[in-house]
Design an enzyme around this catalytic site. Sequence first.
Site, mmCIF file in Angstrom:
data_model
loop_
_atom_site.group_PDB
_atom_site.id
_atom_site.type_symbol
_atom_site.label_atom_id
_atom_site.label_comp_id
_atom_site.label_asym_id
_atom_site.label_seq_id
_atom_site.Cartn_x
_atom_site.Cartn_y
_atom_site.Cartn_z
ATOM 1 N N LYS A 155 4.131 -6.113 -8.098
ATOM 2 C CA LYS A 155 5.232 -7.055 -7.870
ATOM 3 C C LYS A 155 5.430 -7.368 -6.378
ATOM 4 C CE LYS A 155 7.741 -4.183 -10.324
ATOM 5 N NZ LYS A 155 6.690 -3.398 -10.985
ATOM 6 N N ILE A 156 5.485 -6.314 -5.553
ATOM 7 C CA ILE A 156 5.791 -6.522 -4.131
ATOM 8 C C ILE A 156 4.564 -7.052 -3.377
ATOM 9 C CG2 ILE A 156 6.506 -5.357 -2.005
ATOM 10 C CD1 ILE A 156 8.110 -3.390 -3.866
ATOM 11 N N SER A 235 5.774 1.131 1.543
ATOM 12 C CA SER A 235 5.674 1.680 0.180
ATOM 13 C C SER A 235 6.114 3.133 0.105
ATOM 14 C CB SER A 235 4.260 1.485 -0.358
ATOM 15 O OG SER A 235 4.089 0.125 -0.682
ATOM 16 N N ASP A 260 8.352 1.438 7.250
ATOM 17 C CA ASP A 260 9.693 1.572 6.674
ATOM 18 C C ASP A 260 9.814 2.915 5.969
ATOM 19 O OD1 ASP A 260 12.332 0.516 6.007
ATOM 20 O OD2 ASP A 260 11.607 0.458 3.943
ATOM 21 N N GLU A 265 9.835 11.906 5.646
ATOM 22 C CA GLU A 265 11.151 11.272 5.856
ATOM 23 C C GLU A 265 12.307 12.018 5.198
ATOM 24 O OE1 GLU A 265 10.167 7.468 3.884
ATOM 25 O OE2 GLU A 265 11.844 7.869 2.524
HETATM 26 P P1 NAD Z 1 3.909 -2.116 -8.877
HETATM 27 O O1 NAD Z 1 3.768 -0.991 -9.834
HETATM 28 O O2 NAD Z 1 4.412 -3.441 -9.353
HETATM 29 O O3 NAD Z 1 2.476 -2.387 -8.182
HETATM 30 C C1 NAD Z 1 1.662 -1.375 -7.677
HETATM 31 C C2 NAD Z 1 0.240 -1.898 -7.698
HETATM 32 O O4 NAD Z 1 -0.594 -0.938 -7.045
HETATM 33 C C3 NAD Z 1 -0.336 -2.080 -9.124
HETATM 34 O O5 NAD Z 1 -0.841 -3.404 -9.270
HETATM 35 C C4 NAD Z 1 -1.459 -1.048 -9.189
HETATM 36 O O6 NAD Z 1 -2.545 -1.474 -9.982
HETATM 37 C C5 NAD Z 1 -1.834 -0.937 -7.721
HETATM 38 N N1 NAD Z 1 -2.593 0.246 -7.375
HETATM 39 C C6 NAD Z 1 -2.497 1.491 -7.895
HETATM 40 N N2 NAD Z 1 -3.376 2.304 -7.271
HETATM 41 C C7 NAD Z 1 -4.038 1.563 -6.351
HETATM 42 C C8 NAD Z 1 -5.044 1.841 -5.392
HETATM 43 N N3 NAD Z 1 -5.563 3.060 -5.275
HETATM 44 N N4 NAD Z 1 -5.463 0.843 -4.597
HETATM 45 C C9 NAD Z 1 -4.939 -0.406 -4.714
HETATM 46 N N5 NAD Z 1 -3.988 -0.735 -5.608
HETATM 47 C C10 NAD Z 1 -3.527 0.252 -6.409
HETATM 48 O O7 NAD Z 1 4.786 -1.562 -7.669
HETATM 49 P P2 NAD Z 1 5.742 -2.379 -6.677
HETATM 50 O O8 NAD Z 1 7.064 -2.565 -7.327
HETATM 51 O O9 NAD Z 1 4.997 -3.553 -6.156
HETATM 52 O O10 NAD Z 1 5.965 -1.287 -5.532
HETATM 53 C C11 NAD Z 1 4.959 -1.033 -4.565
HETATM 54 C C12 NAD Z 1 5.400 0.120 -3.670
HETATM 55 O O11 NAD Z 1 6.625 -0.208 -2.974
HETATM 56 C C13 NAD Z 1 5.679 1.447 -4.393
HETATM 57 O O12 NAD Z 1 5.079 2.484 -3.611
HETATM 58 C C14 NAD Z 1 7.166 1.609 -4.319
HETATM 59 O O13 NAD Z 1 7.520 2.961 -4.339
HETATM 60 C C15 NAD Z 1 7.453 0.949 -2.970
HETATM 61 N N6 NAD Z 1 8.843 0.513 -2.777
HETATM 62 C C16 NAD Z 1 9.422 0.679 -1.545
HETATM 63 C C17 NAD Z 1 10.727 0.246 -1.331
HETATM 64 C C18 NAD Z 1 11.393 0.378 0.026
HETATM 65 O O14 NAD Z 1 12.618 0.238 0.122
HETATM 66 N N7 NAD Z 1 10.666 0.619 1.115
HETATM 67 C C19 NAD Z 1 11.448 -0.334 -2.363
HETATM 68 C C20 NAD Z 1 10.818 -0.502 -3.615
HETATM 69 C C21 NAD Z 1 9.516 -0.083 -3.810
#
Ligand code: NAD
Length: 332
Positions: A155-156, A235, A260, A265
């Site tokens: 998603k992100i 992430s 971030d 942390e």
């Molecule tokens: P998501 O589950 O929608 O997408 C994650 C993607 O990573 C998936 O498409 C998956 O196939 C892929 N993936 C898994 N292993 C992989 C690898 N080894 N190499 C490449 N791609 C791989 O997740 P999201 O909602 O997009 O969130 C992404 C990250 O952002 C997560 O780590 C989440 O914890 C983090 N996050 C951080 C904050 C913040 O405030 N900083 C807020 C929300 C989410």
Amino acid sequence: MIEVAVYDTKSYDREYLGTAAGAEQVAWRFHDFRLSAETASAAKGAQAVCVFVNDHADRACLESLAALDVKLIALRCAGHNNVDLAAARALGLAVVRVPAYSPHAVAEHTVGLLLTLNRKIHRAYNRVRELNFSLNGLVGFDIRGKTVGIIGTGKIGRITAQIFRGFEARVLTYDPFPSSDWAKTLGIEYTDMDSLLAQSDIISLHVPLMPDTLHLLNTQTIGRTKRGVFIVNTSRGKLISTTALIAALKSGHVGGVALDVYEEEEGIFFQDLSGQVLLDDELSHLLMFPNVLVTSHQAFLTHEALSEIARVTTRNILTMATGEPFLEGTTL
Ligand code: NAD
């Protein structure tokens, strides 16, 4: 009334949870401290606990919660690496999360960090306030025409990639589960990890923390990147080996880092430690580099995201009480 022990709460958690639809049916017990085996007892009398990214729900903690007759762990975040899901299942504890509150909030912060770091806006802001209007040392680069590598196109990652396409950057992506149609429509290229590392001027991480993504960026993988590469991580901190990152910053191989999230942390981010001695040597070191920018896990912190977190969390808690199925995508 459903009693819920809410751990690691800040003023904004209290405000948004307290005013969410249905919140009047919940007796929120807000705690400043984090959940761990040591603090689980504060959930006595509660049917659910509500936790965030740095609460620590390991087996010992979950056993204590189960013994207190807690039924539900409601994560007010998407990532769940801090909960022992196997132990929760074995103990009969349901675990729910907020799968997508605002991927735009995180993607926009990612790009904001990169722009700030590259164009040195944080340094310019301080200079101008001191009436120093000199531009020396503030040279950045155009993003247009650069190659941006997005690791993880969930998603992100997808939204971040789209924003970078808006800058007319070339966007390379890697994900074991590619979204090929999406990429084709936007002129985004999927490639393998090694090619992405070798070709990208900017690398942004958007993968969950799992055993196989721990230290995804380490001495070897950073060594395969372009000299001068900019790295952005919004992430999870443990996706990058901080030791390897510091070595690459010192050698000049890495040109800039925006974080971030940080490997260690827990216990530091979200706290006001001003006036105290920072005991984490690697974080102290990182903060001394002029080409490193750190924010304290705030990418999610928008009105829209907080509203959605509160809405879904409250709904999940009320659902537990009625025994109805949880909202789609929230159960773990
Ligand atoms: P998501 O589950 O929608 O997408 C994650 C993607 O990573 C998936 O498409 C998956 O196939 C892929 N993936 C898994 N292993 C992989 C690898 N080894 N190499 C490449 N791609 C791989 O997740 P999201 O909602 O997009 O969130 C992404 C990250 O952002 C997560 O780590 C989440 O914890 C983090 N996050 C951080 C904050 C913040 O405030 N900083 C807020 C929300 C989410």
